[in-house]
Design a protein around this motif. Structure first.
Motif, PDB file in Angstrom:
ATOM      1  N   PRO A 100     -23.548  -7.573   1.490  1.00 16.07           N
ATOM      2  CA  PRO A 100     -24.878  -8.147   1.751  1.00 16.07           C
ATOM      3  C   PRO A 100     -25.077  -9.476   1.018  1.00 16.07           C
ATOM      4  O   PRO A 100     -24.390  -9.753   0.026  1.00 16.07           O
ATOM      5  CB  PRO A 100     -25.827  -7.073   1.223  1.00 16.07           C
ATOM      6  CG  PRO A 100     -25.032  -6.252   0.292  1.00 16.07           C
ATOM      7  CD  PRO A 100     -23.615  -6.341   0.735  1.00 16.07           C
ATOM      8  N   PRO A 101     -25.992 -10.287   1.491  1.00 21.71           N
ATOM      9  CA  PRO A 101     -26.279 -11.571   0.832  1.00 21.71           C
ATOM     10  C   PRO A 101     -26.722 -11.375  -0.616  1.00 21.71           C
ATOM     11  O   PRO A 101     -27.375 -10.389  -0.943  1.00 21.71           O
ATOM     12  CB  PRO A 101     -27.422 -12.161   1.662  1.00 21.71           C
ATOM     13  CG  PRO A 101     -27.369 -11.456   2.968  1.00 21.71           C
ATOM     14  CD  PRO A 101     -26.807 -10.092   2.681  1.00 21.71           C
ATOM     15  N   GLY A 102     -26.325 -12.308  -1.458  1.00 21.24           N
ATOM     16  CA  GLY A 102     -26.778 -12.311  -2.831  1.00 21.24           C
ATOM     17  C   GLY A 102     -26.010 -11.412  -3.788  1.00 21.24           C
ATOM     18  O   GLY A 102     -26.459 -11.190  -4.916  1.00 21.24           O
ATOM     19  N   VAL A 103     -24.865 -10.903  -3.368  1.00 17.84           N
ATOM     20  CA  VAL A 103     -24.115 -10.016  -4.259  1.00 17.84           C
ATOM     21  C   VAL A 103     -22.920 -10.713  -4.904  1.00 17.84           C
ATOM     22  O   VAL A 103     -22.128 -10.064  -5.582  1.00 17.84           O
ATOM     23  CB  VAL A 103     -23.658  -8.723  -3.531  1.00 17.84           C
ATOM     24  CG1 VAL A 103     -24.852  -7.904  -3.102  1.00 17.84           C
ATOM     25  CG2 VAL A 103     -22.756  -9.027  -2.362  1.00 17.84           C
ATOM     26  N   GLY A 104     -22.777 -12.001  -4.712  1.00 20.45           N
ATOM     27  CA  GLY A 104     -21.740 -12.753  -5.403  1.00 20.45           C
ATOM     28  C   GLY A 104     -20.380 -12.764  -4.747  1.00 20.45           C
ATOM     29  O   GLY A 104     -19.376 -12.726  -5.427  1.00 20.45           O
ATOM     30  N   LYS A 105     -20.360 -12.816  -3.435  1.00 13.47           N
ATOM     31  CA  LYS A 105     -19.054 -12.859  -2.750  1.00 13.47           C
ATOM     32  C   LYS A 105     -18.440 -14.166  -3.035  1.00 13.47           C
ATOM     33  O   LYS A 105     -18.040 -15.024  -2.855  1.00 13.47           O
ATOM     34  CB  LYS A 105     -19.211 -12.633  -1.256  1.00 13.47           C
ATOM     35  CG  LYS A 105     -19.699 -11.252  -0.923  1.00 13.47           C
ATOM     36  CD  LYS A 105     -19.850 -11.070   0.568  1.00 13.47           C
ATOM     37  CE  LYS A 105     -20.957 -11.844   1.157  1.00 13.47           C
ATOM     38  NZ  LYS A 105     -22.287 -11.643   0.709  1.00 13.47           N
TER      39      LYS A 105
END
Length: 105
Positions: A100-105
């Motif tokens: 998901p967005p915002g998890v530091g990929k």
């Protein structure tokens, strides 16, 4: 970006996108998508290459310093580097991280 470094087929895409951009309304969502795509294409360092670095200890140090937790993800990255070291290259390989967005990929 030095225009002489951009491959001819990419330059044709850029020219087509610029032509398309000139016909779009500035308030349309497609204008923003096209402009972002052009920004991305022009931001790629065409013709600039670096030597591959397979130093696993250095990679582990950087990952541990810059990213708290994420042990599973860091292990996958280190495995990717280790396989590249064994094969002598990672050319043509892509490491895809999903989530998901915002998890530091």
């Amino acid at each position: 970006t030095d225009c002489s470094e951009i491959p001819q087929d990419i330059q044709q895409v850029i020219d087509q996108e610029l032509e398309k951009l000139s016909t779009l309304e500035k308030n349309s969502s497609e204008f923003n998508v096209t402009r972002s795509y052009l920004d991305w294409l022009c931001g790629i360092p065409w013709g600039k290459l670096t030597e591959e670095n397979f130093d696993l200890e250095a990679a582990k140090t950087v990952l541990d310093q810059d990213h708290y937790g994420l042990t599973d993800v860091k292990d996958v990255i280190l495995q990717f580097i280790a396989v590249g070291k064994l094969k002598g290259t990672v050319q043509g390989k892509i490491l895809c991280l999903s989530g998901p967005p915002g998890v530091g990929k």
